[in-house]
Scaffold this motif. Structure first.
Motif, PDB file in Angstrom:
ATOM      1  N   UNK A   1       0.847  -1.190   0.000  1.00 28.66           N
ATOM      2  CA  UNK A   1       0.000   0.000   0.000  1.00 28.66           C
ATOM      3  C   UNK A   1       0.883   1.241   0.000  1.00 28.66           C
ATOM      4  N   UNK A   2       0.763   2.042  -1.040  1.00 30.64           N
ATOM      5  CA  UNK A   2       1.579   3.251  -1.166  1.00 30.64           C
ATOM      6  C   UNK A   2       0.707   4.490  -0.974  1.00 30.64           C
ATOM      7  N   UNK A   3       1.373   5.614  -0.799  1.00 31.06           N
ATOM      8  CA  UNK A   3       0.691   6.896  -0.583  1.00 31.06           C
ATOM      9  C   UNK A   3       1.225   7.893  -1.600  1.00 31.06           C
ATOM     10  N   UNK A   4       0.324   8.508  -2.365  1.00 29.73           N
ATOM     11  CA  UNK A   4       0.723   9.508  -3.347  1.00 29.73           C
ATOM     12  C   UNK A   4       0.659  10.898  -2.712  1.00 29.73           C
ATOM     13  N   UNK A   5       1.745  11.644  -2.830  1.00 28.20           N
ATOM     14  CA  UNK A   5       1.865  12.971  -2.223  1.00 28.20           C
ATOM     15  C   UNK A   5       2.022  14.013  -3.322  1.00 28.20           C
ATOM     16  N   UNK A   6       1.204  15.068  -3.254  1.00 27.72           N
ATOM     17  CA  UNK A   6       1.357  16.140  -4.233  1.00 27.72           C
ATOM     18  C   UNK A   6       2.541  17.024  -3.839  1.00 27.72           C
TER      19      UNK A   6
ATOM     20  N   UNK B   1       2.811  20.020  -2.587  1.00 28.20           N
ATOM     21  CA  UNK B   1       2.752  20.657  -1.266  1.00 28.20           C
ATOM     22  C   UNK B   1       2.999  19.635  -0.149  1.00 28.20           C
ATOM     23  N   UNK B   2       2.375  18.471  -0.278  1.00 26.13           N
ATOM     24  CA  UNK B   2       2.557  17.442   0.747  1.00 26.13           C
ATOM     25  C   UNK B   2       4.011  16.972   0.803  1.00 26.13           C
ATOM     26  N   UNK B   3       4.641  16.879  -0.354  1.00 26.32           N
ATOM     27  CA  UNK B   3       6.056  16.514  -0.380  1.00 26.32           C
ATOM     28  C   UNK B   3       6.892  17.579   0.321  1.00 26.32           C
ATOM     29  N   UNK B   4       6.585  18.846   0.062  1.00 32.93           N
ATOM     30  CA  UNK B   4       7.356  19.924   0.682  1.00 32.93           C
ATOM     31  C   UNK B   4       7.187  19.933   2.202  1.00 32.93           C
ATOM     32  N   UNK B   5       5.980  19.570   2.656  1.00 32.91           N
ATOM     33  CA  UNK B   5       5.728  19.543   4.099  1.00 32.91           C
ATOM     34  C   UNK B   5       6.463  18.387   4.776  1.00 32.91           C
ATOM     35  N   UNK B   6       6.481  17.217   4.139  1.00 29.52           N
ATOM     36  CA  UNK B   6       7.031  16.024   4.783  1.00 29.52           C
ATOM     37  C   UNK B   6       8.482  15.750   4.411  1.00 29.52           C
ATOM     38  N   UNK B   7       8.824  16.053   3.163  1.00 30.86           N
ATOM     39  CA  UNK B   7      10.167  15.722   2.672  1.00 30.86           C
ATOM     40  C   UNK B   7      10.737  16.937   1.929  1.00 30.86           C
ATOM     41  N   UNK B   8      11.041  17.985   2.667  1.00 26.59           N
ATOM     42  CA  UNK B   8      11.339  19.285   2.040  1.00 26.59           C
ATOM     43  C   UNK B   8      12.651  19.329   1.266  1.00 26.59           C
ATOM     44  N   UNK B   9      13.515  18.349   1.399  1.00 22.64           N
ATOM     45  CA  UNK B   9      14.791  18.408   0.686  1.00 22.64           C
ATOM     46  C   UNK B   9      14.671  17.993  -0.783  1.00 22.64           C
ATOM     47  N   UNK B  10      13.478  17.535  -1.209  1.00 20.94           N
ATOM     48  CA  UNK B  10      13.230  17.208  -2.619  1.00 20.94           C
ATOM     49  C   UNK B  10      12.550  18.404  -3.293  1.00 20.94           C
TER      50      UNK B  10
ATOM     51  N   UNK C   1       4.805  17.190 -10.822  1.00 20.52           N
ATOM     52  CA  UNK C   1       5.420  16.017 -10.219  1.00 20.52           C
ATOM     53  C   UNK C   1       4.766  15.644  -8.889  1.00 20.52           C
ATOM     54  N   UNK C   2       4.888  14.356  -8.554  1.00 21.60           N
ATOM     55  CA  UNK C   2       4.369  13.834  -7.302  1.00 21.60           C
ATOM     56  C   UNK C   2       5.409  12.916  -6.677  1.00 21.60           C
ATOM     57  N   UNK C   3       5.188  12.575  -5.430  1.00 23.69           N
ATOM     58  CA  UNK C   3       6.003  11.568  -4.768  1.00 23.69           C
ATOM     59  C   UNK C   3       5.119  10.414  -4.339  1.00 23.69           C
ATOM     60  N   UNK C   4       5.632   9.194  -4.464  1.00 21.13           N
ATOM     61  CA  UNK C   4       4.920   8.019  -3.970  1.00 21.13           C
ATOM     62  C   UNK C   4       5.721   7.457  -2.807  1.00 21.13           C
ATOM     63  N   UNK C   5       5.089   7.386  -1.643  1.00 16.66           N
ATOM     64  CA  UNK C   5       5.757   6.871  -0.453  1.00 16.66           C
ATOM     65  C   UNK C   5       5.419   5.404  -0.283  1.00 16.66           C
ATOM     66  N   UNK C   6       6.447   4.589  -0.169  1.00 15.88           N
ATOM     67  CA  UNK C   6       6.317   3.143  -0.010  1.00 15.88           C
ATOM     68  C   UNK C   6       6.886   2.772   1.360  1.00 15.88           C
ATOM     69  N   UNK C   7       6.049   2.329   2.299  1.00 16.31           N
ATOM     70  CA  UNK C   7       6.537   2.067   3.656  1.00 16.31           C
ATOM     71  C   UNK C   7       7.441   0.850   3.779  1.00 16.31           C
ATOM     72  N   UNK C   8       7.536   0.019   2.729  1.00 15.81           N
ATOM     73  CA  UNK C   8       8.357  -1.195   2.817  1.00 15.81           C
ATOM     74  C   UNK C   8       9.821  -0.955   2.495  1.00 15.81           C
ATOM     75  N   UNK C   9      10.159   0.242   2.059  1.00 11.62           N
ATOM     76  CA  UNK C   9      11.525   0.488   1.621  1.00 11.62           C
ATOM     77  C   UNK C   9      12.452   0.811   2.798  1.00 11.62           C
ATOM     78  N   UNK C  10      13.732   0.791   2.520  1.00 11.58           N
ATOM     79  CA  UNK C  10      14.741   1.105   3.511  1.00 11.58           C
ATOM     80  C   UNK C  10      16.117   0.957   2.915  1.00 11.58           C
TER      81      UNK C  10
END
Length: 389
Positions: free
Chosen positions: A114-119, A121-130, A136-145
């Motif tokens: 189950x992944x989460x798509x971030x627009x 603004x959401x990317x800037x709030x959670x992962x501001x270094x990108x 463009x969007x970001x897809x967050x995958x909780x299984x990665x590491x």
């Protein structure tokens, strides 16, 4: 003096170290050979970290292998004081309509992730270094590491030794003679005999292949670079987890800083540069290669100093169809190949070691036969290779 062993493992890098460990856990009398020191930086192991995710976009067949690997990573962790696999979650970033992003979503659904798509603004709030463009969007995958690659190899070999495995480092062996009764190996002055052999020599695998397989595979050069953060920027695992960054001319991938903010790994993905000799290639990077990374880092990661503080190159082994060799060497009854993992195999290496250990003990899993070295290998592909690492 000749000593008999149940199994010999040639090459103690990613795959070989894991095979040796699990053969020793199985109670077999095993010996491992490494032409350099254990945990050396000349092959596909070096570079501090490797990315982990539950699926590989190029083929769904890898998902059950990665699931085995995840369990085995946790088993190996029992013997290390260093965290080997750190599951932070991870990002795939790029244009929303990019076919590679669509393929990632499809692979995630197929693997039950189950992944989460971030627009933007959401990317800037959670992962501001990108830095993201408007489409463009970001897809967050909780299984990665990420996996600490050198420590993983050192831990597996240490555990194998503790279980009684014989380890011969700085010993470059070759197969002198092979019959159904066993295999004679030599490094020149010394000789050993084993009932079975697993070849996990990475970039040096061509030395052990027949002409047909050698013509369908080759060593390649992989580039890695590290950058240092600007003041006030946080590239730690919580705010800058592992990632794949889709760009117009390829893919960038990377890992967070593991040294308190001193360096951040970002590297180009895709196809390697062919090399003819893994003992003689450019281990640094050219000015053009460094400038390519500087341009992309300046655009997509503005919180980093533009110029890398470290720019190096490693090698791995590639098969024309981008599928590894895992199975019996054609024409042999007792030599198993486990090589050709093309820069995306480290996440799977405990599972590959397990499968190779099973193969030499006569256990066959048909679901893994797509990697059999005797398969028909298509004409060499020229595209960028596995879409995501």
């Amino acid at each position: 003096m000749q000593t008999d062993f149940d199994v010999a493992v040639i090459g103690l890098g990613a795959m070989g170290s894991m095979a040796l460990w699990q053969l020793a856990e199985d109670g077999l009398n095993v010996i491992g050979f490494e032409q350099f020191g254990v945990g050396h930086d000349r092959g596909a192991v070096g570079g501090e970290t490797r990315l982990f995710r539950r699926m590989q976009t190029s083929r769904p067949d890898y998902t059950p292998i990665i699931d085995i690997a995840r369990r085995q990573w946790h088993n190996l962790q029992e013997f290390s004081s260093v965290q080997l696999l750190t599951e932070t979650g991870g990002l795939t970033v790029g244009p929303a309509n990019d076919p590679r992003l669509i393929a990632f979503r499809t692979a995630a659904r197929g693997a039950g992730v189950e992944t989460e798509t971030l627009d933007r603004k959401e990317m800037n709030d959670r992962f501001p270094e990108h830095w993201l463009d408007h489409d463009e969007v970001g897809i967050f995958d909780p299984t990665q590491g990420f996996i600490r690659c050198e420590q993983a190899v050192l831990t597996a070999v240490a555990r194998a030794r503790a279980l009684g495995a014989n380890v011969q480092d700085y010993s470059k062996v070759r197969i002198e003679h092979s019959t159904a009764d066993g295999v004679i190996l030599t490094d020149g002055p010394r000789e050993w005999k084993a009932k079975k052999v697993i070849i996990t020599t990475g970039s040096w695998s061509g030395d052990h292949l027949d002409a047909e397989l050698r013509g369908r595979s080759r060593p390649g050069r992989i580039r890695l670079t590290w950058f240092t953060p600007l003041p006030g920027h946080d590239f730690g695992p919580a705010t800058f987890p592992v990632f794949d960054r889709l760009v117009s001319d390829g893919i960038l991938y990377g890992a967070p800083s593991l040294d308190g903010g001193g360096s951040v790994k970002i590297a180009p993905g895709g196809a390697p540069t062919d090399i003819s000799d893994p003992d003689d290639y450019l281990r640094g990077q050219s000015v053009d290669e460094i400038r390519y990374m500087e341009e992309h880092v300046a655009r997509y990661f503005p919180g980093l100093h533009q110029s890398p503080i470290r720019a190096c190159a490693w090698t791995d082994f590639y098969v024309d169809d981008w599928i590894p060799f895992l199975g019996l060497l054609p024409g042999s009854e007792n030599v198993v190949l486990a090589n050709g993992f093309a820069g995306f195999g480290f996440k799977m290496c405990p599972a590959i070691g397990r499968i190779a250990a099973d193969l030499v003990q006569g256990k066959i899993e048909t679901k893994f036969q797509f990697m059999d070295p005797s398969r028909t290998i298509v004409t060499r592909l020229t595209q960028a290779g596995p879409m995501l690492r």
